[in-house]
Design a protein around this motif. Structure first.
Motif, PDB file in Angstrom:
ATOM      1  N   ARG A 293      22.994  63.818  59.775  1.00 14.05           N
ATOM      2  CA  ARG A 293      24.179  63.096  58.677  1.00 14.05           C
ATOM      3  C   ARG A 293      23.710  63.048  57.290  1.00 14.05           C
ATOM      4  O   ARG A 293      24.584  63.550  56.338  1.00 14.05           O
ATOM      5  N   GLU A 294      22.584  62.893  57.133  1.00 12.29           N
ATOM      6  CA  GLU A 294      21.802  62.899  55.693  1.00 12.29           C
ATOM      7  C   GLU A 294      22.268  64.280  54.965  1.00 12.29           C
ATOM      8  O   GLU A 294      22.898  64.418  53.736  1.00 12.29           O
TER       9      GLU A 294
ATOM     10  N   ILE B 209      24.794  65.097  51.543  1.00 11.73           N
ATOM     11  CA  ILE B 209      24.395  65.850  50.343  1.00 11.73           C
ATOM     12  C   ILE B 209      25.106  67.021  50.345  1.00 11.73           C
ATOM     13  O   ILE B 209      25.350  67.640  49.273  1.00 11.73           O
TER      14      ILE B 209
ATOM     15  N   CYS C 282      15.932  69.660  47.547  1.00 11.76           N
ATOM     16  CA  CYS C 282      15.792  68.718  49.004  1.00 11.76           C
ATOM     17  C   CYS C 282      14.890  68.694  49.525  1.00 11.76           C
ATOM     18  O   CYS C 282      14.533  68.035  50.448  1.00 11.76           O
TER      19      CYS C 282
ATOM     20  N   ALA D 282      12.283  67.532  48.481  1.00 13.06           N
ATOM     21  CA  ALA D 282      11.538  66.478  48.136  1.00 13.06           C
ATOM     22  C   ALA D 282      12.078  65.234  49.399  1.00 13.06           C
ATOM     23  O   ALA D 282      11.598  64.605  49.666  1.00 13.06           O
ATOM     24  N   VAL D 283      13.464  65.481  49.578  1.00 11.03           N
ATOM     25  CA  VAL D 283      13.826  64.616  50.721  1.00 11.03           C
ATOM     26  C   VAL D 283      13.357  64.959  51.907  1.00 11.03           C
ATOM     27  O   VAL D 283      12.784  63.815  52.711  1.00 11.03           O
TER      28      VAL D 283
ATOM     29  N   SER E 220       9.639  63.138  51.914  1.00  9.47           N
ATOM     30  CA  SER E 220       9.550  61.895  51.581  1.00  9.47           C
ATOM     31  C   SER E 220       9.498  61.173  52.872  1.00  9.47           C
ATOM     32  O   SER E 220       9.833  61.523  53.745  1.00  9.47           O
TER      33      SER E 220
ATOM     34  N   HIS F 162      10.740  59.488  55.073  1.00  5.87           N
ATOM     35  CA  HIS F 162      12.188  59.267  55.452  1.00  5.87           C
ATOM     36  C   HIS F 162      12.398  57.743  56.181  1.00  5.87           C
ATOM     37  O   HIS F 162      12.010  57.470  57.017  1.00  5.87           O
ATOM     38  N   ARG F 163      13.599  57.192  55.849  1.00  8.25           N
ATOM     39  CA  ARG F 163      13.830  56.064  56.195  1.00  8.25           C
ATOM     40  C   ARG F 163      14.161  56.334  57.995  1.00  8.25           C
ATOM     41  O   ARG F 163      13.794  55.295  58.664  1.00  8.25           O
TER      42      ARG F 163
ATOM     43  N   VAL G 175      19.392  66.577  43.078  1.00  3.48           N
ATOM     44  CA  VAL G 175      19.992  65.746  44.154  1.00  3.48           C
ATOM     45  C   VAL G 175      18.858  65.483  44.976  1.00  3.48           C
ATOM     46  O   VAL G 175      19.036  64.455  45.624  1.00  3.48           O
ATOM     47  N   GLY G 176      17.706  66.263  45.275  1.00  3.22           N
ATOM     48  CA  GLY G 176      16.749  65.920  46.127  1.00  3.22           C
ATOM     49  C   GLY G 176      15.855  64.629  45.553  1.00  3.22           C
ATOM     50  O   GLY G 176      15.682  63.614  46.287  1.00  3.22           O
TER      51      GLY G 176
ATOM     52  N   TYR H 250      18.122  61.633  46.079  1.00  2.21           N
ATOM     53  CA  TYR H 250      18.306  60.948  47.394  1.00  2.21           C
ATOM     54  C   TYR H 250      16.882  60.367  47.918  1.00  2.21           C
ATOM     55  O   TYR H 250      16.969  59.493  48.625  1.00  2.21           O
ATOM     56  N   SER H 251      15.859  61.283  47.688  1.00  5.53           N
ATOM     57  CA  SER H 251      14.573  60.695  48.211  1.00  5.53           C
ATOM     58  C   SER H 251      14.308  59.147  47.498  1.00  5.53           C
ATOM     59  O   SER H 251      13.655  58.337  48.096  1.00  5.53           O
TER      60      SER H 251
ATOM     61  N   ASP I  11      16.604  56.859  49.046  1.00  2.00           N
ATOM     62  CA  ASP I  11      15.905  56.308  50.689  1.00  2.00           C
ATOM     63  C   ASP I  11      14.658  55.349  50.386  1.00  2.00           C
ATOM     64  O   ASP I  11      14.698  54.525  51.099  1.00  2.00           O
TER      65      ASP I  11
ATOM     66  N   ALA J 127      14.451  51.828  51.994  1.00  2.00           N
ATOM     67  CA  ALA J 127      13.433  51.315  52.789  1.00  2.00           C
ATOM     68  C   ALA J 127      12.829  50.070  52.152  1.00  2.00           C
ATOM     69  O   ALA J 127      12.294  49.386  53.138  1.00  2.00           O
TER      70      ALA J 127
ATOM     71  N   PHE K 291      28.453  54.648  55.377  1.00  2.00           N
ATOM     72  CA  PHE K 291      29.147  55.991  55.330  1.00  2.00           C
ATOM     73  C   PHE K 291      30.871  55.522  55.150  1.00  2.00           C
ATOM     74  O   PHE K 291      31.397  54.953  56.026  1.00  2.00           O
TER      75      PHE K 291
ATOM     76  N   ARG L 200      35.268  67.146  49.583  1.00  2.00           N
ATOM     77  CA  ARG L 200      33.809  67.622  49.956  1.00  2.00           C
ATOM     78  C   ARG L 200      33.728  68.436  51.078  1.00  2.00           C
ATOM     79  O   ARG L 200      32.845  68.576  51.738  1.00  2.00           O
TER      80      ARG L 200
ATOM     81  N   ARG M 101      28.310  58.729  51.150  1.00  2.00           N
ATOM     82  CA  ARG M 101      27.428  57.733  51.690  1.00  2.00           C
ATOM     83  C   ARG M 101      27.371  56.692  50.207  1.00  2.00           C
ATOM     84  O   ARG M 101      26.911  57.068  49.053  1.00  2.00           O
TER      85      ARG M 101
END
Lengths: 875, 105
Positions: free
Chosen positions: A20-21, A25, A50, A52-53, A56, A58-59, B43-44, B47-48, B51, B55, B63, B70, B76
């Motif tokens: 879903r992430e 994006i 991305c 980086a995402v 990372s 990740h949750r 965008v990376g 979003y990181s 997140d 956390a 959502f 889109r 989100r």
């Protein structure tokens, strides 16, 4: 008109950020793409960011790992049989490895048990046992150690010696260290009782003092405080005990255990050499230093080398006789101490390889267990796949189970290892002429880290295959009833064959060593072992001078020879198969002298010891101190220096320095070759000298008895006591005992290898059992059908058994080929025996076959008991 | 309460979420930062960071339904949690204390 977002970039995005992430994006980017009106480059740049995402924490993935572990523990708890078996196998494998590693760690990396041991360094010389001469040490000390220099806060000199310690009339052979007076200061050693040495006590001529080790204090004095001030005797010298070393300090020559420390200057051999002003090179010592605060090892080493070069320039010496290696400075631990390295390296390599193989076999067992479980959980995995779990998720799940198993195995392993450590430490023999070796095997952080690393590596290894299996399954097939067992079975078959082959190799190696031992025990020693007794006696100064000593020994021999029960008696310096002396010999005046093993004997020796003289004659009474020098050589010596000639009548020069005056001697006889130090040694040159021409006070009395030699020990002591009540008598042992002792190393290695080989076989047998049992379970239905159709139960059993035996046969075949290749590496240990000894190979194979039959038979019997009605209903 | 002080970029993102209130999803957050902080955000990286903030419990997300702009994908949305607000306040206080009395020539 809105353009299309670049398809490839979008695909990459979805792969980088799945689920879903990624969708979110992608949506964001789509929206912006539209509002910006395009821009492929921009889109690509955003997709790349991305990463980086992805990387990372990740949750959504972090809880996954915890979840995996939780789930793994639950699964393992629901199946205690399988998890316990797996952990036990792993525990065994990791346990033996950690035990051996503890030994290796102790030998290589264990630092000295002194304060701030990371600042204590051993200073050696490349290629040499000893570092420098004592006079050089004094110069080094002056220039490098405070207050003269900045690099070391202290430098000490030492040497070790094997000698005899007399306490209250009981003599024992021990190892001691002669040290400079700053020994305890440099090492920062306290004294458990009394004190260490003062500088005044390390001067020639001062009253000799000694410090006992904790072990010696306990064993010889019962830890009584009255030991301070007591007198003990080392060879000819009396020492006053002034202190006891701390418990756990065993000297600076690991792994040897010291019982005593004395000042260097109290040793007569040291002071004699130092009294000779022209002699700069001897006596030689080893050095240990404590680095000054703040100094690193590199600068210290550089400074040392500089001073070394300076000293050589200031005091030029004969380059031929002076070692020219570079000085090395290293932390004083384990293998930097010269003695330890010789002991450590070959044993470590052998044992680590062997235990590595045992662990490998254990891992294969666990892999097989996991694979068999994976069949049962096929459906569960398939359902999860259908619900969207990726293959990586499932593989991770398997890995989590593997890690939990490995953690359990590692804990068990360290516990086994602790027990095994105790056994291993106790198994090392205490042979005085080898130098008492103590291994204090404790589990420290390095061992624990090693266990953790191999546990993790094993986990990776044994989950690899099941993980691949889980993720590779064809969904539709698994969601139906039984899966496709055939393909998976083949993989397990390969594993079992590998296990059998590997464990067979270990068994063959063990058998070879056992055979080598038997063979060695049957080697012709070149002298008579039966009915012979050897006693070591010490005729010491100042009670006896060389002249009065000779007379005394002659009297002693007469008395012994006259005793009933004695067939003959003689004296020699060395004890057969215990140690040997060495001299430098040259057969031409100007030739460079070579070392040859040597002994000093009396007339009548060769009859008593049973070594025939092949040519020429024995020593006789007429060979006295004043008469021309004579020697007897052995066949190897004669063949080496005078090939195809008669050695009798030739001349030999005895002495290590070609330029100094040497003794000239005539060869009067050639003796048959014999074994001098151990039964499995290679032939060596040997020279015998007469006692009348080279006096030694420390001799072996060799007695040939008419009855059992063991019974003669007490009577012999009586005779010796009557001749001189103050005579110091050491060990009295039969020559058979010496011969057996000389093979201790071979025996030790053979036992260890036999233990590990047996362990490996056990583990592999468990694996074999598993696979046959599994086959029975899998084919229950088929068996039921056959029985219902009229097959005999015995036939069914053979059908199942056939698989197990077939695999074993293949495994044995592969194992034999593997062994043939590997055992060549053992050739060094197998003197006189071929590494392809057929007896060893066949015994090992037959042994395995028997075990394999047993391991297959037990589960196969269950096949016979299958009730066709139940089987046909089973799904 | 919470972790250490917020990093600089974390503060910026969190502030943007606070500013946007109900309309805080990916695209406007990015635009807000680009406009106000004059910073280009990939965008990376965005979003990181989001997140990470989630956390730590400083923001939460949910959502929304898919929309056609889109290409049929959902959004989100993000919302600042009380912990997050507190962290922002603390960070600001710390900077104020450091700045106090400082004069840049």
């Amino acid at each position: 008109m809105p353009k299309e977002t670049p398809r490839i970039a979008e695909w990459l995005l979805r792969r980088l950020v799945p689920g879903r992430e990624g969708e979110i994006i992608a949506g964001d980017l789509h929206e912006e793409f539209v509002s910006r009106g395009g821009g492929r480059l921009w889109y690509w740049a955003e997709v790349m960011s991305c990463l980086a995402v992805r990387l990372s924490p990740h949750r959504l993935t972090a809880p996954d790992l915890r979840q995996d572990l939780h789930y793994a523990v639950r699964v393992l708890r629901r199946n205690p049989g399988y998890s316990l078996t797996a952990m036990l196998c792993l525990g065994l494998g990791i346990g033996v490895n950690s035990t051996v590693f503890t030994m290796v760690d102790e030998l290589f990396w264990e630092p000295l048990p002194v304060p701030h041991s990371d600042r204590v360094v051993a200073i050696g010389r490349a290629g040499e046992e000893m570092t420098c001469s004592y006079r050089d040490y004094v110069d080094f000390d002056r220039r490098l150690a405070m207050p003269g220099g900045h690099q070391f806060s202290g430098l000490l000199a030492y040497d070790d010696l094997a000698t005899s310690l007399d306490v209250d009339g009981t003599s024992r052979i021990i190892m001691a260290e002669a040290v400079s007076s700053n020994f305890a200061n440099v090492l920062q050693l306290p004294a458990q009782a009394g004190r260490w040495f003062t500088p005044e006590e390390d001067r020639p001529g001062s009253d000799p003092v000694a410090v006992l080790s904790d072990g010696a204090w306990e064993r010889r004095f019962g830890r009584s405080m009255s030991v301070i001030g007591r007198r003990v005797r080392i060879e000819a010298q009396w020492y006053r005990v002034v202190g006891v070393a701390p418990r756990g300090f065993l000297g600076v020559s690991p792994p040897h255990t010291m019982e005593l420390w004395v000042p260097l200057m109290s040793r007569p051999e040291v002071t004699q050499l130092l009294a000779n002003a022209g002699e700069r090179e001897r006596p030689r010592v080893r050095l240990i230093g404590r680095l000054a605060p703040g100094i690193g090892m590199q600068p210290a080493e550089a400074a040392f080398r500089l001073v070394d070069t300076q000293i050589r320039r200031e005091f030029p010496r004969d380059p031929a006789s002076t070692p020219a290696g570079l000085v090395t400075v290293a932390i004083a631990a384990g293998s930097t101490m010269p003695a330890a390295r010789q002991v450590a390296t070959p044993i470590s390599i052998l044992l680590l390889s062997v235990t590595g193989i045992v662990l490998l076999i254990a891992c294969v067992n666990v892999a097989n267990l996991l694979l068999s479980r994976s069949v049962v959980r096929e459906r569960e995995m398939a359902v999860r796949r259908a619900m969207g779990a990726s293959r990586w998720r499932l593989a991770r799940q398997t890995l989590a189970e593997g890690l939990v198993l490995a953690a359990g195995g590692a804990t068990l392993g360290l516990s086994f290892g602790y027990g095994a450590n105790q056994l291993l430490a106790r198994s090392l023999p205490a042979l005085p002429h080898v130098g008492l070796v103590t291994l204090d095997l404790n589990i420290n952080w390095r061992v624990a880290a090693f266990a953790a690393v191999i546990a993790a590596a094993s986990a990776l290894l044994f989950t690899l295959s099941p993980a691949i299996e889980h993720s590779r399954q064809d969904l539709s097939l698994s969601l139906k009833s039984e899966g496709a067992p055939m393909r998976r079975l083949r993989q397990r078959d390969v594993y079992v064959v590998a296990q059998v082959a590997l464990s067979l190799t270990l068994l063959v190696a063990a058998m070879l060593l056992v055979r080598a031992m038997q063979h060695a025990q049957r080697i012709e020693p070149g002298f008579a072992i039966d009915r012979r007794l050897a006693a070591r006696i010490y005729v010491s100064e100042p009670e006896y001078t060389p002249d009065s000593g000779q007379l005394f020994l002659a009297r002693l021999l007469d008395a012994v020879r006259a005793t009933p029960g004695v067939r003959s008696a003689a004296l020699s310096y060395t004890t057969p198969l215990s140690f040997s002396d060495a001299v430098c010999t040259a057969v031409e005046r100007d030739a460079r002298p070579h070392r040859a093993a040597s002994d000093v004997v009396v007339p009548g020796y060769f009859e008593t010891i049973g070594t025939p003289i092949e040519r020429g004659r024995q020593f006789e009474i007429t060979d006295q101190a004043g008469s021309p020098g004579v020697v007897i050589v052995n066949e190897t010596f004669a063949a080496r220096y005078w090939p195809n000639q008669d050695a009798v009548g030739k001349t030999v020069w005895l002495g290590c320095d070609a330029k100094a005056p040497r003794t000239m001697a005539e060869v009067v006889g050639v003796a048959k070759d014999a074994k001098y130090e151990s039964l499995d040694e290679f032939p060596r040159s040997f020279v015998y000298r007469p006692l009348s021409q080279s006096w030694v006070g420390f001799v072996a009395l060799i007695v040939e008895t008419s009855g059992a030699p063991g019974d003669f020990t007490a009577p012999l002591r009586g005779v010796l006591h009557r001749v001189d009540p103050n005579l110091r008598v050491y060990e009295i042992q039969t020559l058979e005992q010496y011969a057996a002792d000389s093979l201790w190393k071979l025996r030790w290695q053979a036992s260890l290898l036999a233990v590990f080989g047996g362990l490996a076989m056990l583990l592999a047998a468990v694996g074999l059992y598993g696979i046959v049992a599994y086959a029975v379970a899998q084919r229950t239905r088929e068996i039921g059908v056959r029985i219902a159709m009229g097959a005999q139960r015995a036939d069914v059993m053979w059908m199942v058994l056939g698989r197990g035996l077939g695999l074993t046969a293949i495994g044995i075949g592969v194992g034999l080929v593997l062994s043939a290749g590997v055992t060549r590496l053992l050739a060094m240990l197998l003197y006189g025996m071929s590494p392809l000894d057929p007896v060893a190979f066949s015994v090992a194979s037959l042994g395995w076959l028997t075990v394999a039959m047993l391991a297959s038979y037990i589960p196969a019997r269950r096949a016979m008991k299958v009730d066709p009605v139940v089987a046909l209903r089973w799904e | 309460m919470g972790d250490h002080y917020l990093g600089e970029f974390e503060q910026i993102v969190l502030l943007a979420v606070v500013r946007l209130g109900d309309n805080a999803y990916g695209v406007p957050i990015r635009r807000e930062i680009e406009k106000r902080a004059d910073r280009n955000v990939s965008v990376g990286a965005l979003y990181s960071t989001l997140d990470r903030l989630e956390a730590k419990g400083y923001i939460s997300s949910w959502f929304a339904d898919p929309t056609s702009e889109r290409g049929g994908r959902s959004r989100r949305y993000f919302r600042a949690e009380p912990q997050g607000i507190e962290a922002l306040a603390l960070a600001k206080e710390m900077f104020d204390r450091m700045w106090k009395g400082v004069r840049l020539a």
